[in-house]
Design an enzyme around this catalytic site. Structure first.
Site, PDB file in Angstrom:
ATOM      1  N   HIS A 318      49.232  48.541  10.609  1.00 11.43           N
ATOM      2  CA  HIS A 318      49.600  49.920  10.951  1.00 11.43           C
ATOM      3  C   HIS A 318      48.479  50.912  10.680  1.00 11.43           C
ATOM      4  O   HIS A 318      48.597  52.103  10.986  1.00 11.43           O
ATOM      5  CB  HIS A 318      50.856  50.312  10.157  1.00 11.43           C
ATOM      6  CG  HIS A 318      51.635  51.412  10.760  1.00 11.43           C
ATOM      7  ND1 HIS A 318      51.895  52.595  10.099  1.00 11.43           N
ATOM      8  CD2 HIS A 318      52.207  51.536  11.974  1.00 11.43           C
ATOM      9  CE1 HIS A 318      52.600  53.382  10.872  1.00 11.43           C
ATOM     10  NE2 HIS A 318      52.809  52.774  12.014  1.00 11.43           N
ATOM     11  N   HIS A 545      54.365  62.630  14.701  1.00 16.62           N
ATOM     12  CA  HIS A 545      54.029  61.238  14.414  1.00 16.62           C
ATOM     13  C   HIS A 545      53.094  61.193  13.205  1.00 16.62           C
ATOM     14  O   HIS A 545      52.791  60.127  12.685  1.00 16.62           O
ATOM     15  CB  HIS A 545      53.386  60.573  15.628  1.00 16.62           C
ATOM     16  CG  HIS A 545      53.247  59.096  15.505  1.00 16.62           C
ATOM     17  ND1 HIS A 545      52.054  58.476  15.227  1.00 16.62           N
ATOM     18  CD2 HIS A 545      54.161  58.096  15.604  1.00 16.62           C
ATOM     19  CE1 HIS A 545      52.224  57.159  15.172  1.00 16.62           C
ATOM     20  NE2 HIS A 545      53.488  56.904  15.388  1.00 16.62           N
TER      21      HIS A 545
END
Length: 659
Positions: A318, A545
């Site tokens: 990630h 985000h």
């Protein structure tokens, strides 16, 4: 176990989720038919039991007097941190993103009873399936049933309609269009995008005009540019094209670490003169998804790959970072955006861009060029954790450059189980160590709230003692050698109305993959929730985000510290203690940077009130959203991606029907 809160009555399972998700199911589609929505107050359904709960399960008594529930239906979603098979074509990322892609390709229009009095069988089937699954949407008046006024809806520029809309055959009396006109319309049509052919608005001509003065930037923390905002709110913000532009250096080679990639789009963001330069992609894909990623790169011989090792189940790669090697030196960019256009379009993202690091003189010792924050050492340790020969040359390049001008601390996560001193190398225990060593207690610190803001939520357990308070809050409340036991904790996560009224509308929720299966097990968490509101940066309608964490003063004018990172609110990202707290387990790769006042010769950071237009000489810290955060009211519900929202249209006049 039933619980009552300001956000409805929730029925919980007695099982304690340990952040290990069950096996995935196929990605959902979104219905493409038009739907007639009827309000419960107008046409009650005698076959449907109305509730005022967000979802509903039948409880049964146990021998010890507790109320238990049947196990929830198998989850249909993995969070963004948990990898799954992408959909066909260019759809990628979480199942929530797949649903957003489908919704944008074949949107479902909102229709009132006045527009279409016929009851939609599709809605009835959907409602029945919801009840059979063990939960039901609230039909109470707490829901906002009022459509968005036409004056507030986003206006799309006129363009060819290339979306896959089902059209009726032309009437015999209707004149057929000219073949020349049809040919011209086809020629002018846009190529398909992962989000539907007519989804994106073209950026204005001056959108990519960078206005960054490196010499005056104090913190080097930037927000991304957002399409659809007033120009002043993008003045001083950054787009990926700005980051890669020649104004920051003459590029020789680069590495992109990320979770999602659209390689053709990413390559196009490089200036034309740099597009054939060697480019390495560091990813966590496996098997079929890895094959699809490699297939994307076939037209680009300059692209090479490095696969991150994911040895613990359900971990993901990630981390989002760029390493840029120039003729003039070297640069690091740590950010929150995936390498897909949607993440650089109408979402709020953040990034830290390093100074240009000059090369060291030949023969310099490895310890040369270190910063007071040990950024060079920690970056090398992070890259070494990949155990990848492909990164060896980059590690050596870092050793050969002077990183002494770094004023931030690196906070990374890498998969593994760690004991002893290694427990403090990664995740939230690394953050705790730095806060303990490099911050000082402040007067009345128990009144300084901890603020966390994120775009995805993992399983926290049945109550806050399982992880949130026992571990994570203990870390975030550390100041020097002490920590406050119970200061205010405020978690910023978009509500349904935040998403509905956003620039993207409901599809913005595809990047907020909080599932019903997780939410129904932790209703207690929602009492911490606060709205996404960002008038200070003009980004209230640009869904976040970005992920940020901070400690604010009681009047929200100062910060004790600030962190921007890829890590969401999950044990997979931050790590969880095991074996009576003698071991920590981390599932995923994550990366962020920590800003501490001591590294800038300050006591605290002063919060900048008006972030845009950006003034590089300001000493105030540019917090991306409004302080203090606004707590959810009794009417508000957190955005949950895999349930329908059909009572009110979004900014594009659509509803959200995943299945």
């Amino acid at each position: 176990m039933s619980q009552q809160s300001a956000h409805g009555r929730w029925t919980l399972s007695d099982s304690d989720d340990d952040d290990t998700p069950p096996p995935p199911r196929p990605a959902p589609a979104v219905h493409s038919y038009n739907i007639n929505i009827e309000r419960a107050s107008e046409v009650p359904d005698p076959d449907t039991k109305k509730t005022h709960s967000f979802f509903q399960q039948s409880a049964r008594p146990t021998t010890d007097g507790r109320s238990t529930t049947p196990p929830p239906p198998p989850p249909v979603v993995k969070r963004e941190e948990e990898k799954k098979k992408p959909a066909a074509g260019l759809a990628m990322g979480s199942e929530a993103r797949h649903a957003a892609n489908a919704n944008q390709q074949q949107p479902v229009k909102y229709e009132t009873k006045a527009n279409n009095p016929a009851r939609s069988p599709a809605v009835k089937r959907k409602r029945e399936s919801e009840e059979q699954a063990g939960w039901a949407l609230s039909d109470s008046d707490d829901d906002n049933d009022d459509p968005i006024p036409s004056s507030q809806r986003q206006v799309q520029p006129k363009q060819e309609d290339c979306s896959p809309v089902r059209r009726q055959p032309p009437s015999p009396k209707r004149k057929q269009p000219s073949p020349k006109r049809v040919k011209k319309e086809v020629a002018d049509a846009r190529p398909p995008s992962p989000h539907g052919r007519t989804y994106y608005i073209d950026e204005p001509p001056d959108f990519f005009d960078a206005s960054i003065n490196e010499e005056t930037e104090t913190y080097r923390f930037f927000l991304n540019k957002v399409v659809g905002l007033e120009k002043k709110y993008n003045t001083g913000a950054m787009h990926i094209r700005d980051i890669l532009s020649p104004m920051f250096g003459t590029l020789k080679e680069s590495v992109q670490f990320n979770y999602c990639f659209d390689i053709p789009w990413m390559v196009k963001q490089y200036p034309e003169e740099f597009r054939d330069k060697p480019l390495m992609i560091v990813h966590g894909e496996k098997r079929e998804s890895k094959a699809r990623l490699i297939q994307q790169a076939q037209p680009f011989p300059q692209v090479r790959f490095c696969q991150a090792k994911l040895d613990i189940a359900f971990g993901t790669h990630h981390t989002k970072m760029m390493l840029l090697w120039y003729e003039e030196g070297f640069r690091v960019v740590i950010l929150t955006s995936n390498m897909i256009r949607a993440d650089w379009y109408q979402k709020t993202q953040g990034m830290w861009m390093s100074p240009l690091y000059p090369p060291l003189p030949d023969g310099s010792p490895e310890s040369e060029g270190e910063s007071p924050t040990h950024f060079k050492r920690d970056l090398i340790h992070y890259l070494q954790s990949y155990r990848a020969p492909e990164l060896a040359d980059w590690i050596q390049r870092i050793r050969e450059h002077d990183l002494s001008d770094s004023s931030v601390y690196l906070i990374g996560s890498t998969p593994g189980r760690y004991v002893g001193a290694d427990m403090e190398k990664w995740g939230h225990l690394r953050l705790r160590k730095l806060l303990s060593e490099h911050t000082r207690p402040v007067p009345n610190s128990e009144e300084w709230p901890v603020i966390g803001q994120f775009s995805s939520i993992g399983s926290m357990g049945l109550d806050k003692t399982k992880w949130l308070a026992a571990e994570f809050q203990r870390t975030l409340t550390t100041l020097g050698k002490s920590h406050d036991r119970d200061p205010p904790m405020q978690l910023v996560y978009p509500s349904v109305d935040n998403v509905r009224t956003s620039l993207e509308g409901y599809p913005a929720g595809g990047s907020l993959p909080y599932s019903i299966q997780t939410a129904q097990r932790q209703v207690w968490l929602h009492s911490y929730f606060h709205h996404w509101r960002a008038e200070t940066t003009g980004r209230s309608q640009a869904m976040p985000h970005i992920k940020t964490y901070m400690r604010a003063s009681p009047d929200y004018s100062e910060l004790a510290w600030f962190l921007v990172t890829s890590a969401n609110l999950s044990k997979a990202a931050w790590g969880g203690l095991e074996k009576n707290n003698t071991q920590v387990m981390v599932r995923s790769y994550e990366l962020g940077v920590l800003f501490l006042p001591s590294a800038f010769n300050m006591r605290t950071f002063r919060v900048q009130k008006n972030v845009f237009p950006a003034d590089g000489g300001s000493k105030g810290f540019p917090v991306p959203f409004d302080l203090p955060p606004q707590r959810y009211s009794g009417k508000d519900q957190p955005w949950i991606w895999n349930i329908p929202y059909a009572k009110a249209p979004d900014t594009h006049g659509n509803i959200w029907i995943p299945s």
